[in-house]
Write a protein that holds these residues in place. Structure first.
Motif, PDB file in Angstrom:
ATOM      1  N   CYS A  94       0.841  -1.197   0.000  1.00 42.53           N
ATOM      2  CA  CYS A  94       0.000   0.000   0.000  1.00 42.53           C
ATOM      3  C   CYS A  94       0.879   1.251   0.000  1.00 42.53           C
ATOM      4  CB  CYS A  94      -0.916   0.003   1.229  1.00 42.53           C
ATOM      5  SG  CYS A  94      -1.915   1.499   1.375  1.00 42.53           S
ATOM      6  N   CYS A 101       0.100   3.154   3.715  1.00 40.82           N
ATOM      7  CA  CYS A 101       0.401   2.585   5.031  1.00 40.82           C
ATOM      8  C   CYS A 101       1.511   1.549   4.982  1.00 40.82           C
ATOM      9  CB  CYS A 101      -0.863   1.993   5.664  1.00 40.82           C
ATOM     10  SG  CYS A 101      -1.394   0.420   4.931  1.00 40.82           S
ATOM     11  N   CYS A 111      -4.196  -0.377  -0.133  1.00 44.78           N
ATOM     12  CA  CYS A 111      -4.713  -1.634   0.434  1.00 44.78           C
ATOM     13  C   CYS A 111      -6.234  -1.595   0.535  1.00 44.78           C
ATOM     14  CB  CYS A 111      -4.086  -1.888   1.800  1.00 44.78           C
ATOM     15  SG  CYS A 111      -4.553  -0.687   3.063  1.00 44.78           S
ATOM     16  N   CYS A 144      -7.358   3.780   2.921  1.00 40.47           N
ATOM     17  CA  CYS A 144      -6.044   4.383   2.641  1.00 40.47           C
ATOM     18  C   CYS A 144      -6.130   5.325   1.437  1.00 40.47           C
ATOM     19  CB  CYS A 144      -4.976   3.309   2.443  1.00 40.47           C
ATOM     20  SG  CYS A 144      -4.208   2.784   3.995  1.00 40.47           S
TER      21      CYS A 144
HETATM   22 ZN   LIG Z   1      -2.960   0.993   3.424  1.00 36.78          ZN
END
Ligand SMILES: [Zn+2]
Ligand SMILES: [Zn+2]
Length: 457
Positions: A197, A200, A222, A226
């Motif tokens: 991702c 994150c 993800c 996000c």
């Molecule tokens: Zn993420």
């Protein structure tokens, strides 16, 4: 009901309530008054004792940190450096300083003499110190020479750092702990780029993968969560939704986020679970098995964006966030612990921050007063500032997901070992707060766009 007895009781309890309210108002008034005083002068004004203050009054300090030299003060009896706090038992910042002085007495027992003088109880005792406001802390070296004085509240780490700056060794935990950092990952991140991702750094789940199409190529997330955090971090977010697609839970195909139907549920921790569908009938079918509520894009987006970080303005799930009480009242959220400290800089108010140890999950607490760290629970708390260092030595934050607090240095070291790709450095909570207080209003207003929370380029 309505008998004389009960109305007499009602009268009595109403009177009690009024009295309670009056007492509370007086207490609040006193606090507000003291705080106002503090905002203006950094501390409360000492009622002037007659003789001793004439010289002090004639030559007011040029700045809050520089005061008339105090003569006539006996050098330390023990031959140790000495910290004198001139205050009063009942003044608010003085009360906050009491446990700090107690800690210093214990931690620096063989190296520092700590003295508290209550000038409301014993005005004579304050004579000769030339103090105009309380609390005032005066730093004397071992020869009895005044080296520094400070008006207003001063935290423990501030005091220890000042002694260090003055070149006076008084021991104490903050000085005793060595620096700790890691600028090269212990292990490289070997995951394929399309499975990480963008925001994150978590693994991408094929069933919730979300993509933003940009001129520089596709950016992968993800989850829609996000993606929406990133959307809130963009300087020009207007058009981003049109270029975002998320995965249809039923078929695995990409579908525009704005045209998807969302099944919004909750896990056992109270954290939202989100399943997106291209076909609303498929969402309804899934709802039969899974439960949850069906939301269209607009309702889903509003829900996701409803809770924000009080520093960087990113959307957060309260279950992931730190709780921040601003000025002892209003409750708000911080997306990470560093943002929690940033609320002091952004609002100009003091905070009571509830955080969690990133290794053990145990509760941690930071309280500030006049922009200084006033309470740390536990007092051994430290921070990991996730960051990178470039060839020129310039340190840049790696963002909110990489910041952490710990109850002890040992927890921090264990956590760093468990996260071989983490880079950054150990900082004290005071250093972390000071870094936030150094930000300009311009930097703070763009906190989620630049600096701390910038998505990686
Ligand atoms: Zn993420
Ligand atoms: Zn934040």
């Amino acid at each position: 009901m309505g008998t004389n007895d009960s109305s007499a009781q009602t009268g009595a309890s109403t009177l009690q309530k009024i009295l309670t309210v009056v007492v509370l108002l007086i207490a609040i008034g006193a606090v507000v008054y003291v705080k106002r005083m503090n905002k203006e002068s950094g501390s409360a004004v000492v009622p002037a004792p007659e003789a001793s203050n004439s010289r002090a009054n004639a030559t007011p300090p040029a700045s809050p940190d520089i005061a008339p030299l105090s003569k006539d003060v006996p050098p330390t009896k023990s031959g140790l450096p000495r910290l004198v706090d001139v205050g009063a038992g009942q003044c608010i910042p003085c009360k906050l300083m009491a446990p700090i002085l107690e800690d210093l007495r214990r931690e620096c027992a063989d190296k520092l003499e700590v003295e508290f003088i209550d000038v409301w109880k014993d005005p004579d005792a304050g004579e000769g110190y030339g103090v105009q406001t309380i609390p005032t802390q005066i730093f004397y070296d071992a020869t009895g020479q005044e080296r520094f004085r400070h008006q207003g509240f001063l935290g423990k780490e501030d005091i220890l750092a000042k002694w260090e700056e003055l070149g006076v060794d008084v021991g104490g935990s903050a000085q005793a702990t060595p620096a700790f950092s890691r600028w090269e990952p212990a292990q490289p991140d070997t995951r394929p780029k399309d499975q990480v991702c963008y925001l994150c750094d978590g693994d991408i789940n094929a069933k919730t993968r979300t993509i933003l199409n940009t001129p520089g190529g596709d950016v992968l997330f993800c989850s829609t969560h996000c993606y929406l955090i990133t959307h809130a971090s963009l300087t020009d977010p207007e058009k981003s939704h049109e270029k975002a697609s998320t995965t249809d839970w039923a078929t695995g195909a990409l579908h525009p986020v704005t045209a998807s139907t969302y099944l919004y549920g909750m896990d056992s921790q109270g954290r939202p679970t989100v399943r997106a569908f291209a076909d609303s009938a498929a969402a309804t079918a899934e709802q039969q098995n899974f439960g949850g509520n069906i939301l269209n894009w607009r309702a889903f987006e509003r829900k996701e964006l409803s809770t924000r970080c009080a520093f960087c303005d990113r959307p957060v799930y309260p279950e992931d966030a730190s709780v921040v009480h601003v000025d002892g009242g209003i409750q708000t959220w911080a997306c990470c612990v560093m943002c929690g400290l940033g609320v002091v800089a952004r609002t100009g108010s003091d905070i009571d921050l509830e955080a969690k140890d990133a290794l053990t999950g145990e509760a941690l607490r930071v309280v500030t007063y006049e922009g200084h760290v006033a309470v740390l629970e536990p007092s051994t708390m430290v921070a990991w500032a996730g960051a990178t260092k470039d060839a020129a030595g310039k340190i840049s934050s790696t963002g909110c997901f990489k910041q952490a607090f710990f109850a002890t240095d040992e927890h921090l070291r264990q956590w760093v070992e468990q996260h071989p790709t983490a880079t950054g450095q150990r900082v004290t909570i005071r250093q972390a707060l000071e870094a936030k207080l150094k930000l300009t209003p311009e930097q703070i207003s763009k906190a989620c766009k630049i600096g701390e929370c910038t998505p990686k380029q």
